[in-house]
Design a protein around this motif. Structure first.
Motif, PDB file in Angstrom:
ATOM      1  N   GLU A   1     -11.021 -16.331  -7.660  1.00 16.37           N
ATOM      2  CA  GLU A   1      -9.953 -16.554  -8.549  1.00 16.37           C
ATOM      3  C   GLU A   1     -10.383 -17.758  -9.155  1.00 16.37           C
ATOM      4  OE1 GLU A   1      -6.090 -17.143  -7.597  1.00 16.37           O
ATOM      5  OE2 GLU A   1      -5.264 -16.792  -9.462  1.00 16.37           O
ATOM      6  N   CYS A   2     -10.353 -17.973 -10.645  1.00 17.47           N
ATOM      7  CA  CYS A   2     -10.915 -19.199 -11.323  1.00 17.47           C
ATOM      8  C   CYS A   2      -9.650 -19.737 -11.921  1.00 17.47           C
ATOM      9  CB  CYS A   2     -11.728 -18.972 -12.317  1.00 17.47           C
ATOM     10  SG  CYS A   2     -13.334 -18.295 -11.747  1.00 17.47           S
TER      11      CYS A   2
ATOM     12  N   GLY B   1      -7.972 -23.463  -4.113  1.00 20.33           N
ATOM     13  CA  GLY B   1      -8.342 -22.062  -3.781  1.00 20.33           C
ATOM     14  C   GLY B   1      -8.963 -21.385  -4.902  1.00 20.33           C
ATOM     15  N   ARG B   2      -8.805 -22.019  -5.854  1.00 24.34           N
ATOM     16  CA  ARG B   2      -9.413 -21.198  -7.281  1.00 24.34           C
ATOM     17  C   ARG B   2     -10.590 -22.356  -7.816  1.00 24.34           C
ATOM     18  NH1 ARG B   2      -4.730 -20.614 -11.374  1.00 24.34           N
ATOM     19  NH2 ARG B   2      -3.668 -22.466 -10.466  1.00 24.34           N
TER      20      ARG B   2
ATOM     21  N   ILE C   1     -15.527 -20.660   3.055  1.00 22.22           N
ATOM     22  CA  ILE C   1     -15.544 -21.950   2.588  1.00 22.22           C
ATOM     23  C   ILE C   1     -14.173 -22.400   2.275  1.00 22.22           C
ATOM     24  CG2 ILE C   1     -16.392 -23.874   0.846  1.00 22.22           C
ATOM     25  CD1 ILE C   1     -19.057 -22.302   0.623  1.00 22.22           C
ATOM     26  N   PHE C   2     -13.545 -21.391   1.442  1.00 25.52           N
ATOM     27  CA  PHE C   2     -12.058 -21.655   0.934  1.00 25.52           C
ATOM     28  C   PHE C   2     -11.341 -21.807   2.151  1.00 25.52           C
ATOM     29  CE2 PHE C   2     -12.680 -20.118  -3.941  1.00 25.52           C
ATOM     30  CZ  PHE C   2     -13.411 -21.078  -4.001  1.00 25.52           C
TER      31      PHE C   2
ATOM     32  N   LEU D   1      -7.798 -30.923  -4.682  1.00 26.07           N
ATOM     33  CA  LEU D   1      -8.907 -30.631  -5.580  1.00 26.07           C
ATOM     34  C   LEU D   1      -9.856 -31.038  -4.479  1.00 26.07           C
ATOM     35  CD1 LEU D   1     -10.424 -30.053  -8.338  1.00 26.07           C
ATOM     36  CD2 LEU D   1      -9.754 -32.488  -8.733  1.00 26.07           C
ATOM     37  N   ALA D   2     -10.998 -30.236  -4.472  1.00 31.54           N
ATOM     38  CA  ALA D   2     -11.972 -30.390  -3.591  1.00 31.54           C
ATOM     39  C   ALA D   2     -13.408 -30.522  -4.368  1.00 31.54           C
ATOM     40  CB  ALA D   2     -11.967 -29.875  -2.427  1.00 31.54           C
ATOM     41  N   ILE D   3     -14.362 -31.327  -4.012  1.00 25.31           N
ATOM     42  CA  ILE D   3     -15.590 -31.373  -4.712  1.00 25.31           C
ATOM     43  C   ILE D   3     -16.468 -30.911  -3.313  1.00 25.31           C
ATOM     44  CG2 ILE D   3     -17.629 -32.687  -5.391  1.00 25.31           C
ATOM     45  CD1 ILE D   3     -15.657 -34.068  -7.172  1.00 25.31           C
ATOM     46  N   VAL D   4     -17.037 -29.936  -3.533  1.00 29.34           N
ATOM     47  CA  VAL D   4     -17.882 -29.280  -2.582  1.00 29.34           C
ATOM     48  C   VAL D   4     -19.540 -29.353  -2.851  1.00 29.34           C
ATOM     49  CG1 VAL D   4     -18.392 -27.295  -0.979  1.00 29.34           C
ATOM     50  CG2 VAL D   4     -15.940 -28.024  -1.734  1.00 29.34           C
ATOM     51  N   LEU D   5     -20.436 -29.915  -2.394  1.00 29.97           N
ATOM     52  CA  LEU D   5     -21.703 -29.943  -2.540  1.00 29.97           C
ATOM     53  C   LEU D   5     -22.514 -29.623  -1.293  1.00 29.97           C
ATOM     54  CD1 LEU D   5     -21.725 -33.563  -4.223  1.00 29.97           C
ATOM     55  CD2 LEU D   5     -21.535 -31.345  -5.310  1.00 29.97           C
ATOM     56  N   ILE D   6     -23.546 -28.348  -1.484  1.00 30.55           N
ATOM     57  CA  ILE D   6     -24.224 -27.825  -0.407  1.00 30.55           C
ATOM     58  C   ILE D   6     -25.563 -28.256  -0.557  1.00 30.55           C
ATOM     59  CG2 ILE D   6     -24.534 -25.791   0.632  1.00 30.55           C
ATOM     60  CD1 ILE D   6     -21.882 -24.990  -0.365  1.00 30.55           C
TER      61      ILE D   6
END
Lengths: 256, 572
Positions: free
Chosen positions: B290-291, B323-324, B344-345, B407-412
């Motif tokens: 979901e966005c 979660g979006r 991840i979520f 709000l999360a920033i996820v960098l892989i």
């Protein structure tokens, strides 16, 4: 976006990279949470990987900005530990006073640090969860070793101590003295001795180590990856390293 | 030892569609478990006891009530063993679930014990059992509580060592693990692996994955393939912790390996997944993401910012709100697998530890959909959007209480020492998003939450819908409010969706449209090559009105497509 406290506090400020190590569930994250946010969560879920936090510690003569790596204690993360203790100026090796095996694990960490970490690293051995050992544990140990624990014998449980205690104060203290470690018994739950640990570490960091940290890191670092880690380790506004300066600016931003 | 087929394929879509293996494609499994469909079908009957089936599927009237009749499905031979399927056959629990009918909000049922067993039990589903006392005095009592749980998941090694159970400690459940192991290995020994069976109102589904056996036990009426998807997801979590080669190595070195030790600390993640399945997750049901709804120009501004600040070692970058997905940056040749994103979520928003620490995190993990043989490293940093007013009263795990405003920033990255590089990127990203106004746009959108059905289509009879865009592997839905406020109501809604989904996707059905009428709801499922739409309206809504509502949703999506879905994302 508060920049590092140079303007408000004229005291010299320096960064210290600190790593927490120890068996799973001894309270590493809780100690950090108490130190950084003065907070406590009773059923804290296990850390995954590692968490990075910063907190300032004000000494009479200077301000120390701790850059803290709170590592996960589970076995499978052990292979990543060198990445976190490499170039660290300080380490907190934590055990649980109610769990004998956690001291064994702590001793392994101390040995590994002495073998592999930077030579000047300041190591503090911390026995956490003294709140589980009734009042006497907390009362006595606050003296930093001077307070009598009664007829305690090394390695044995004190008979008048709470049932929960599995690692005697004297036993751990003797080991810490032998290895020249700082030693504290703490309670992240009550806050007992927590800030004292960090203050003691801040005081124990030699001035030279603060100045020389950068150089040592650069000398030891073999390649870009090393630099990436050390880039965050010792940022100071008096830095001459151009490369690091840009990084430093950005990092100071929202670290806290 | 067969290697699980979880390796990624190169695709250009954002995501790869089917995370789970579709059990229904496997005729052998059907033969080995002739009664495999019994429970869910029985429940279909009772839950929608008064369905008047209508079908528009071109000749074959498989959507009607009759489609559930044994004669149409070869798999149903075992049916007669359990007697005629009739409404009286309903389990008390499910009868109770559908009992609340003459109300304005029939899905909202009171939670009084005895009145409505499943609803009541659902409120206590996530309560901790505690452990058996040393003298064993409370064992019987705990066992009763344990048996009352609506859903169990077991994971055990091929040699029968317990690895994970959602409820109950070792002492309590060791007998049951032993029974499960015996049953599974008996059929494996006969080269005819057991896929599932039914006992009373409980459905058991087994999944064997290399050295592991996974078991789902459900009284919630989910279909076998849905339960199997859930087991696949738990298995992916284990791979995500260990990687496939290292797990296989452990077992080939020592078949009696106790996997709990290397998995230590993963329980919280498995629990998070399991509880998500029990509560019911549209994302898992549809295998889609979901966005966050944003204007196209706003989203492309965010995408451009991500591309601008992208650091050289970045593999995937995600901005995730509650979660979006807000935005994603990824290499052209690598898509993001929805199953990986779900892991991840789950880690970020269900398991509390990442968020609770208050710091930034550096997490080694394997994304099995991407590559199940090695670790990637994930930088995570949370922001609060500063709204704490929207708290849900339901008995959710406390860890997920505040997830609506995170709000999360996820960098892989594949670079294990990339923390400071990615941290620098995060700082630049935040700075630029603040500067160009995107951050406040994101925060506003998060705070607004989901639009209600009547916001989307004014005056509609629809109370809720799920729309999945097949090409984008994404879905969108309105708010659960006001009709599905409680956890129980949502669970019932998801169960209804699950049944619609199953009827559209089951192997024998070639349905395009299914219309269902029950005492407590009317529902419509509609499938085209482009989308799947499931909508639910109140009771006694006539079909034409429902269809009109569905049409207007589709029109709305067509207008809003680039807002509700991420089309392409930021690709480099």
């Amino acid at each position: 976006m508060a920049d590092s406290s140079q303007a408000s506090a004229p005291k010299p400020s320096s960064s210290v990279k600190l790593v927490l190590l120890g068996e799973a569930a001894v309270g590493k994250s809780s100690l950090v949470l108490r130190f950084v946010n003065n907070d406590f969560h009773p059923n804290k879920e296990p850390t995954i990987g590692a968490a990075f936090l910063t907190q300032k510690c004000h000494l009479p003569s200077r301000t120390i900005k701790f850059e803290i790596w709170d590592t996960a204690g589970q076995e499978r993360f052990a292979s990543l530990a060198p990445m976190y203790y490499r170039n660290a100026q300080a380490a907190l090796v934590v055990y649980d006073v109610t769990k004998a095996s956690s001291l064994v694990k702590a001793k392994h960490w101390v040995a590994e640090l002495q073998r592999q970490a930077s030579p000047g690293i300041v190591i503090a051995l911390v026995g956490n969860k003294v709140d589980l050992c009734e009042e006497d544990g907390a009362g006595d140990t606050s003296q930093g070793g001077e307070g009598g624990e009664g007829p305690a014998v090394e390695g044995g449980e004190e008979e008048d101590d709470a049932v929960a205690r599995k690692v005697g104060f004297k036993e751990a203290k003797a080991y810490a003295d032998e290895e020249s470690l700082l030693f504290f018994e703490t309670s992240a739950k009550t806050g007992h001795n927590v800030s004292e640990v960090f203050t003691a570490i801040a005081n124990a960091i030699p001035e030279t180590s603060l100045k020389g940290a950068r150089g040592a890191a650069a000398a030891a670092g073999g390649g870009g990856t090393q630099a990436a880690i050390s880039g965050g380790a010792g940022q100071e506004s008096s830095r001459v390293n151009l490369n690091a300066r840009g990084e430093g600016k950005a990092q100071e931003g929202c670290a806290c | 030892m067969s290697r699980p087929q979880l390796l990624s394929q190169a695709t250009t879509a954002l995501s790869l569609a089917d995370v789970h293996t579709q059990s229904r494609k496997d005729p052998a499994s059907q033969l080995s478990s002739p009664t495999s469909r019994t429970v869910s079908r029985k429940q279909s009957f009772t839950h929608f006891g008064r369905f008047l089936g209508t079908s528009e599927s071109g000749g074959e009237d498989s959507a009607s009530l009759k489609s559930y009749a044994p004669t149409l499905d070869a798999r149903l031979d075992g049916e007669s063993m359990l007697g005629d399927v009739a409404e009286d056959d309903a389990t008390p629990a499910w009868r109770a679930l559908s009992a609340q009918i003459e109300r304005d909000n029939p899905f909202e049922v009171p939670a009084a014990p005895g009145d409505d067993i499943v609803s009541w039990q659902l409120q206590h589903e996530f309560d901790d059992l505690g452990s058996v006392q040393r003298d064993g005095s409370n064992e019987e009592e705990l066992l009763e509580l344990w048996k009352a749980k609506l859903k169990h998941f077991f994971i055990l090694s091929a040699s029968g060592k317990p690895i994970y159970s959602r409820h109950g400690d070792d002492q309590l459940i060791s007998h049951y693990i032993g029974v499960a192991q015996t049953v599974i290995s008996f059929y494996q020994g006969a080269k005819d692996p057991l896929k599932g069976f039914t006992a009373g109102d409980v459905r058991f589904v087994m999944l064997s994955k290399g050295p592991l056996n996974l078991v789902a036990i459900s009284r919630l009426g989910e279909s076998d393939s849905q339960l199997r998807t859930q087991l696949e997801s738990l298995y992916m979590q284990i791979l995500s912790t260990l990687t496939l080669p290292s797990m296989e190595k452990m077992f080939s070195n020592r078949p009696s390996t106790d996997l709990r030790r290397p998995l230590q600390g993963t329980e919280q993640l498995l629990d998070g997944l399991a509880d998500g399945f029990t509560r019911g997750s549209p994302s898992t049901l549809l295998s889609a993401l979901e966005c966050l709804r944003l204007r196209k120009t706003h989203r492309s501004a965010i995408n451009d910012t991500l591309l601008n600040v992208r650091s050289p070692n970045l593999l995937y970058g995600l901005i995730v709100a509650a979660g979006r997905l807000v935005s994603v940056v990824r290499p052209k040749k690598h898509s993001l697998h929805p199953g990986d994103l779900h892991l991840i979520f789950n880690m970020l928003f269900e398991a509390g530890s990442v968020k609770a620490g208050g710091g930034e995190n550096w997490i080694p993990l394997c994304l099995p959909g991407f590559n199940n043989t090695g670790y990637l490293y994930m930088y995570v940093s949370f922001f609060s959007t500063n709204t704490t007013d929207k708290k849900h009263a339901e008995s959710e795990r406390p860890a997920s209480a505040g997830k609506d405003d995170e709000l999360a920033i996820v960098l892989i990255s594949a670079n294990k020492e990339g923390f400071f590089e990615l941290r620098k990127m995060r700082n630049e990203l935040v700075e630029q998003l603040e500067k160009n106004g995107s951050m406040s746009i994101i925060k506003t959108a998060i705070r607004k939450g989901h639009a209600t059905c009547t916001d989307i289509v004014p005056g509609t009879v629809l109370r809720h819908f799920l729309y999945k865009s097949r090409g984008n592997v994404q879905f969108t839905m309105p708010s659960f409010e006001p009709h599905f406020h409680s956890m129980v109501a949502r669970r019932k809604l998801i169960s209804l969706y699950a049944q619609l989904h199953e009827s559209i996707h089951s192997r024998t059905a070639h349905l395009k449209v299914q219309h269902c009428v029950a005492k407590d709801a009317t529902a419509l499922a509609w499938e085209t090559p482009l989308f799947e739409l499931y909508c639910v309206a109140g009771p006694q809504v006539i079909r034409a009105t429902l269809a009109q509502g569905a049409n207007r949703v589709v029109q709305w999506i067509r207008r809003e497509e680039e807002r509700v879905f991420i089309i392409g994302g930021a690709v480099f």
